[in-house]
Scaffold this motif. Structure first.
Motif, PDB file in Angstrom:
ATOM      1  N   ILE A   1       0.832  -1.198   0.000  1.00  0.00           N
ATOM      2  CA  ILE A   1       0.000   0.000   0.000  1.00  0.00           C
ATOM      3  C   ILE A   1       0.873   1.257   0.000  1.00  0.00           C
ATOM      4  O   ILE A   1       1.890   1.309   0.696  1.00  0.00           O
ATOM      5  CB  ILE A   1      -0.921   0.028   1.235  1.00  0.00           C
ATOM      6  CG1 ILE A   1      -1.667  -1.305   1.385  1.00  0.00           C
ATOM      7  CG2 ILE A   1      -1.894   1.204   1.164  1.00  0.00           C
ATOM      8  CD1 ILE A   1      -2.568  -1.663   0.234  1.00  0.00           C
ATOM      9  N   GLY A   2       0.470   2.275  -0.736  1.00  0.00           N
ATOM     10  CA  GLY A   2       1.184   3.544  -0.722  1.00  0.00           C
ATOM     11  C   GLY A   2       2.628   3.386  -1.128  1.00  0.00           C
ATOM     12  O   GLY A   2       2.933   2.927  -2.233  1.00  0.00           O
TER      13      GLY A   2
ATOM     14  N   VAL B   1      -4.740  10.342  -2.748  1.00  0.00           N
ATOM     15  CA  VAL B   1      -5.825  11.325  -2.873  1.00  0.00           C
ATOM     16  C   VAL B   1      -6.863  11.109  -1.782  1.00  0.00           C
ATOM     17  O   VAL B   1      -7.382  12.063  -1.188  1.00  0.00           O
ATOM     18  CB  VAL B   1      -6.462  11.251  -4.276  1.00  0.00           C
ATOM     19  CG1 VAL B   1      -7.712  12.123  -4.348  1.00  0.00           C
ATOM     20  CG2 VAL B   1      -5.450  11.714  -5.337  1.00  0.00           C
ATOM     21  N   LYS B   2      -7.163   9.841  -1.475  1.00  0.00           N
ATOM     22  CA  LYS B   2      -8.123   9.544  -0.415  1.00  0.00           C
ATOM     23  C   LYS B   2      -7.665  10.079   0.936  1.00  0.00           C
ATOM     24  O   LYS B   2      -8.488  10.375   1.812  1.00  0.00           O
ATOM     25  CB  LYS B   2      -8.344   8.035  -0.313  1.00  0.00           C
ATOM     26  CG  LYS B   2      -9.097   7.429  -1.480  1.00  0.00           C
ATOM     27  CD  LYS B   2      -9.297   5.941  -1.268  1.00  0.00           C
ATOM     28  CE  LYS B   2     -10.136   5.325  -2.376  1.00  0.00           C
ATOM     29  NZ  LYS B   2     -10.358   3.870  -2.157  1.00  0.00           N
ATOM     30  N   LEU B   3      -6.344  10.194   1.118  1.00  0.00           N
ATOM     31  CA  LEU B   3      -5.793  10.680   2.381  1.00  0.00           C
ATOM     32  C   LEU B   3      -5.550  12.186   2.363  1.00  0.00           C
ATOM     33  O   LEU B   3      -4.957  12.731   3.292  1.00  0.00           O
ATOM     34  CB  LEU B   3      -4.491   9.939   2.697  1.00  0.00           C
ATOM     35  CG  LEU B   3      -4.649   8.462   3.068  1.00  0.00           C
ATOM     36  CD1 LEU B   3      -3.287   7.785   3.168  1.00  0.00           C
ATOM     37  CD2 LEU B   3      -5.418   8.306   4.374  1.00  0.00           C
TER      38      LEU B   3
ATOM     39  N   LEU C   1      -5.638   8.692  -9.125  1.00  0.00           N
ATOM     40  CA  LEU C   1      -6.735   9.572  -8.724  1.00  0.00           C
ATOM     41  C   LEU C   1      -7.770   8.849  -7.870  1.00  0.00           C
ATOM     42  O   LEU C   1      -8.237   9.388  -6.865  1.00  0.00           O
ATOM     43  CB  LEU C   1      -7.395  10.184  -9.963  1.00  0.00           C
ATOM     44  CG  LEU C   1      -6.543  11.198 -10.735  1.00  0.00           C
ATOM     45  CD1 LEU C   1      -7.231  11.602 -12.028  1.00  0.00           C
ATOM     46  CD2 LEU C   1      -6.252  12.434  -9.888  1.00  0.00           C
ATOM     47  N   PHE C   2      -8.142   7.636  -8.259  1.00  0.00           N
ATOM     48  CA  PHE C   2      -9.154   6.907  -7.496  1.00  0.00           C
ATOM     49  C   PHE C   2      -8.567   6.214  -6.261  1.00  0.00           C
ATOM     50  O   PHE C   2      -9.246   6.061  -5.255  1.00  0.00           O
ATOM     51  CB  PHE C   2      -9.857   5.867  -8.379  1.00  0.00           C
ATOM     52  CG  PHE C   2     -10.824   6.473  -9.355  1.00  0.00           C
ATOM     53  CD1 PHE C   2     -12.133   6.753  -8.991  1.00  0.00           C
ATOM     54  CD2 PHE C   2     -10.415   6.793 -10.648  1.00  0.00           C
ATOM     55  CE1 PHE C   2     -13.027   7.316  -9.886  1.00  0.00           C
ATOM     56  CE2 PHE C   2     -11.297   7.361 -11.559  1.00  0.00           C
ATOM     57  CZ  PHE C   2     -12.605   7.629 -11.180  1.00  0.00           C
TER      58      PHE C   2
ATOM     59  N   THR D   1       5.116  19.455  -2.111  1.00  0.00           N
ATOM     60  CA  THR D   1       3.650  19.499  -2.151  1.00  0.00           C
ATOM     61  C   THR D   1       3.054  18.640  -1.044  1.00  0.00           C
ATOM     62  O   THR D   1       2.092  19.026  -0.367  1.00  0.00           O
ATOM     63  CB  THR D   1       3.148  19.010  -3.517  1.00  0.00           C
ATOM     64  OG1 THR D   1       3.763  19.798  -4.548  1.00  0.00           O
ATOM     65  CG2 THR D   1       1.636  19.143  -3.624  1.00  0.00           C
ATOM     66  N   PHE D   2       3.635  17.464  -0.849  1.00  0.00           N
ATOM     67  CA  PHE D   2       3.191  16.527   0.183  1.00  0.00           C
ATOM     68  C   PHE D   2       3.265  17.192   1.565  1.00  0.00           C
ATOM     69  O   PHE D   2       2.305  17.127   2.352  1.00  0.00           O
ATOM     70  CB  PHE D   2       4.086  15.294   0.136  1.00  0.00           C
ATOM     71  CG  PHE D   2       3.604  14.109   0.922  1.00  0.00           C
ATOM     72  CD1 PHE D   2       3.034  13.025   0.292  1.00  0.00           C
ATOM     73  CD2 PHE D   2       3.741  14.061   2.305  1.00  0.00           C
ATOM     74  CE1 PHE D   2       2.605  11.905   0.998  1.00  0.00           C
ATOM     75  CE2 PHE D   2       3.319  12.964   3.028  1.00  0.00           C
ATOM     76  CZ  PHE D   2       2.751  11.882   2.375  1.00  0.00           C
TER      77      PHE D   2
END
Length: 274
Positions: free
Chosen positions: A124-125, A150-152, A178-179, A247-248
């Protein structure tokens, strides 16, 4: 271009000798192959700041050791990595280039020798994005991948905004990033993230065998072939890691990320932004 020292590296340890298990990261020598393992089963191999530092140090030493030709990344049979340990991450957020997280990303992306990975269970990630820096990835049939940035409420990292479109094409990369929806090993193979899909019991041994096969080949040829293949995208990846990281760090402080991560830690649905 990074050059490999021709001598003066650390003395090689006996074949098969465990080197360390510091910070939930193991190192194991197998001839000219170094195996680096994530070993934190109680947290599904979620990666802490200390683990990032341990892997970065292991890669730095492997790059400088002329006795190591290949590095194999792996997790445990039940999980590769659940990504960042969000609790540790929020307590020790990345704040610049001197942080272990940034050091890990730059060391990984500029590592000059062949990188292989054996993936079982969840990746994951960062557990998925680090694979984009590998020359060969072997995955279990039941492996699951996800890019839930994006969900986070944050943005992708590890140069994935350049590497995934290069691997999968822009449209498929956009859908995955994106999703942030989970995808299986066969889809990972179809988009170019995975080379081989195997029964779970065979993944690590198969990947180890491929690593040993590479380790039989001339080091200079391995170094130059990887350099030549990676060279066209290397400047873009370096810029992407810098831009993504800045950006993060900015997005991490914003309400969307704070709410999304709090919801994850509290095991509830995030509240919608007003």
């Amino acid at each position: 271009r990074r050059s490999l020292p021709r001598g003066g590296g650390r003395a090689s340890r006996p074949e098969g000798t465990p080197v360390s298990a510091a910070a939930h990261v193991t190192r194991q020598r197998d001839g000219a192959v170094l195996r680096i393992g994530f070993d934190r089963p109680e947290r599904r191999n979620a990666i802490t700041v200390a683990m990032y530092l341990a892997v970065a140090e292991a890669l730095t030493e492997a790059a400088a050791d002329p006795g190591i030709k290949v590095v194999l990344l792996h997790g445990r049979p039940e999980v590769f990595s659940a990504g960042n340990d969000l609790g540790d991450f929020l307590a020790n957020p990345p704040s610049g280039r001197d942080t272990p997280t940034y050091r890990f990303l730059t060391t990984l992306s500029t590592f000059p020798k062949p990188l292989l990975a054996a993936v079982s269970g969840h990746a994951i990630g960062i557990g998925t994005t680090m694979l984009m820096h590998c020359e060969l990835v072997c995955a279990a049939e039941d492996a699951t991948f996800a890019l839930p940035f994006v969900k986070l409420g944050i943005c992708p990292e590890a140069g994935s905004t350049v590497l995934l479109p290069a691997l999968a094409g822009y449209a498929r990369a956009a859908e995955l990033l994106l999703f942030g929806e989970p995808f299986d090993a066969r889809k990972a193979e179809a988009v170019g993230l995975v080379n081989h899909v195997l029964p779970a019991a065979e993944v690590l041994e198969f990947a180890s065998g491929r690593a040993r096969a590479l380790a039989q080949l001339p080091l200079s040829s391995l170094l130059e072939t990887k350099r030549l293949m990676r060279a066209p995208l290397a400047p873009q990846v370096a810029r992407a890691i810098e831009d993504e990281s800045a950006t993060f760090m900015r997005m991490l402080k914003e309400p969307a990320a704070r709410e999304a991560m709090a919801a994850f830690l509290e095991k509830r649905a995030p509240r919608s932004e007003s």
